[in-house]
Scaffold this active site. Structure first.
Site, PDB file in Angstrom:
ATOM      1  N   THR A 104       0.828  -1.206   0.000  1.00 26.25           N
ATOM      2  CA  THR A 104       0.000   0.000   0.000  1.00 26.25           C
ATOM      3  C   THR A 104       0.860   1.252   0.000  1.00 26.25           C
ATOM      4  OG1 THR A 104      -1.925  -1.029   1.040  1.00 26.25           O
ATOM      5  CG2 THR A 104      -1.658   1.335   1.370  1.00 26.25           C
ATOM      6  N   ASN A 131      -6.005  -8.578  -7.943  1.00 28.82           N
ATOM      7  CA  ASN A 131      -6.015  -9.219  -6.634  1.00 28.82           C
ATOM      8  C   ASN A 131      -7.325  -9.933  -6.316  1.00 28.82           C
ATOM      9  OD1 ASN A 131      -6.583  -6.186  -6.527  1.00 28.82           O
ATOM     10  ND2 ASN A 131      -7.595  -6.899  -4.667  1.00 28.82           N
ATOM     11  N   GLN A 167       0.621  -8.999  -6.413  1.00 30.00           N
ATOM     12  CA  GLN A 167       0.135 -10.377  -6.536  1.00 30.00           C
ATOM     13  C   GLN A 167       0.921 -11.203  -7.546  1.00 30.00           C
ATOM     14  OE1 GLN A 167      -1.813 -11.788  -4.534  1.00 30.00           O
ATOM     15  NE2 GLN A 167      -2.786 -10.072  -3.501  1.00 30.00           N
ATOM     16  N   SER A 196       5.202  -6.607  -2.187  1.00 29.98           N
ATOM     17  CA  SER A 196       4.971  -6.727  -0.750  1.00 29.98           C
ATOM     18  C   SER A 196       5.517  -8.054  -0.247  1.00 29.98           C
ATOM     19  CB  SER A 196       3.469  -6.630  -0.453  1.00 29.98           C
ATOM     20  OG  SER A 196       3.216  -6.784   0.924  1.00 29.98           O
ATOM     21  N   HIS A 235       4.971  -9.882   2.523  1.00 26.95           N
ATOM     22  CA  HIS A 235       4.120 -10.904   3.166  1.00 26.95           C
ATOM     23  C   HIS A 235       3.215 -11.610   2.161  1.00 26.95           C
ATOM     24  CE1 HIS A 235       0.026  -8.999   3.654  1.00 26.95           C
ATOM     25  NE2 HIS A 235       0.727  -7.937   3.327  1.00 26.95           N
ATOM     26  N   THR A 287      13.759   5.309  10.026  1.00 29.61           N
ATOM     27  CA  THR A 287      14.661   4.209  10.331  1.00 29.61           C
ATOM     28  C   THR A 287      14.154   2.908   9.722  1.00 29.61           C
ATOM     29  OG1 THR A 287      15.270   5.266  12.410  1.00 29.61           O
ATOM     30  CG2 THR A 287      15.773   2.920  12.183  1.00 29.61           C
ATOM     31  N   CYS A 320      -7.830  -5.607   2.384  1.00 33.79           N
ATOM     32  CA  CYS A 320      -8.037  -4.187   2.655  1.00 33.79           C
ATOM     33  C   CYS A 320      -9.495  -3.782   2.476  1.00 33.79           C
ATOM     34  CB  CYS A 320      -7.164  -3.341   1.719  1.00 33.79           C
ATOM     35  SG  CYS A 320      -5.398  -3.654   1.904  1.00 33.79           S
TER      36      CYS A 320
END
Length: 382
Positions: A70, A149, A178, A198, A200, A236, A322
């Site tokens: 995102t 997705n 995806q 992404s 994960h 960071t 989402c």
């Protein structure tokens, strides 16, 4: 439990969990610090960045680390629009993008940008001719996802890239959340300027996103306050998660071809079994990703199906995580011409590395039982 929600998130590799724990214990220094411990942490980040560059053959740019897909999408879209607004204020995307893309463009419209939302065919694919017609002298950005997705359709990015090479002022962004590590993505050959991913979604940890930025492109930063990530994404860095994410990407790419072959077989098996249940209607069409199967039970609320499947030990979803709590009809299904009832009754099955034929058989058997229980209740549950 059978987990069929890999589009939402994936179980991390054991090796990735171990790596993250080890780095968290040993490399806790701030990678921006000047001392030796900080330099070691920074080296791990740069080594991870180099691994992405090598594995994805993208030496003509750099990889930024963000908090997820995102943020990568938001940074790419808003960063380009705001940075290059002096060239023009026309943007192009599609009607079936992920919410993080779709709503970014909606926000930019409020800032005075003009957005063209391309329609798609009934199969869910962009028409190259319509894209070409939408391009103007004011167009500065085209953002089109690789794999949808919800319904899994694969967009013709190679053709799109070839078209956009004739428009050197236009920057090409791809949401590959995806597809990254699941399908080949020749970034340079397709003329992709920015690409989002992404961790994960590919068996890495949550909280890490990838954003490829082609050499020569600048982004207006969403945040200020530091020089990290070339100043485009200050803050960071999460060293343990970044290192673990790079490892997950490497492992996923190494098994990509073997996984794709097996996924195709499992998908075709499930499609055949769903086809034997007359109440269910499959959504989308080829070419499509092999790990996504989407169907509707018109007239039935999808959350009812999801919760009943859960009673059978099966985890599935309605659409992207989402948007899973949004009870409106699917914007994607409406865009491909589905009826209101069909668009409101969609269920997504997304496959993972652990699945075998017996899991597909178990899922289909549970679906038959659930549909059999729900059929007498159709009108009362709509």
């Amino acid at each position: 439990m059978l987990y069929f929600d890999h589009c939402a998130s994936t179980p991390p590799y054991d090796e990735v969990v171990q790596t993250m724990m080890e780095v968290m214990k040993s490399e806790y220094a701030n990678p921006s610090s000047l001392h030796h411990a900080g330099a070691n942490a920074d080296k791990l980040i740069e080594r991870s960045r180099s691994m992405l560059t090598d594995r994805l053959q993208a030496s003509h740019g750099q990889w930024l680390f963000t908090s997820g897909g995102t943020e990568s999408n938001n940074l790419a879209i808003k960063g380009i629009a705001r940075q290059y607004a002096g060239r023009g204020k026309h943007l192009i995307t599609t009607q079936i993008e992920h919410a993080s893309v779709y709503e970014s463009f909606a926000q930019l419209e409020q800032e005075g940008f003009r957005v063209t939302y391309l329609p798609v065919s009934k199969s869910g694919h962009v028409r190259i001719g319509q894209l070409e017609e939408a391009l103007t002298d004011e167009t500065i950005l085209v953002s089109i996802m690789h794999v949808n997705n919800e319904i899994g359709t694969i967009q013709p990015l190679g053709e799109i890239g070839r078209l956009l090479k004739r428009f050197p002022k236009v920057i090409f962004h791809v949401d590959a959340v995806q597809s990254l590590s699941k399908l080949p993505i020749p970034i340079k050959e397709w003329g992709i300027d920015l690409l989002s991913g992404s961790a994960h979604k590919l068996r890495g940890p949550k909280g890490v996103g990838f954003l490829f930025v082609r050499e020569g492109i600048s982004l207006y930063p969403m945040f200020t306050g530091g020089s990290q990530e070339s100043g485009f994404r200050p803050g960071t860095q999460n060293v343990p998660a970044i290192v673990a994410s790079a490892k997950a990407l490497r492992m996923s790419i190494e098994m990509m071809e073997r996984r794709e072959s097996r996924m195709k077989q499992l998908k075709q098996m499930l499609i055949g079994l769903i086809g034997e249940i007359p109440e269910l209607k499959l959504n989308g069409a080829e070419p499509a990703a092999s790990h996504i199967i989407h169907f509707s039970y018109p007239g039935m609320k999808p959350e009812v199906i999801i919760h009943m499947l859960e009673q059978h030990g099966i985890m599935a979803s309605t659409r992207s995580a989402c948007s899973s709590k949004d009870d409106k009809p699917s914007r994607v299904l409406l865009a491909i011409g589905a009826s209101h009832e069909q668009a409101a009754g969609g269920v997504r099955i997304s496959l993972g590395d652990e699945h075998e034929e017996r899991d597909i058989s178990a899922l289909a058997a549970s679906l038959r039982q659930v549909v059999g229980q729900l059929k007498p209740l159709e009108r009362r549950l709509t």
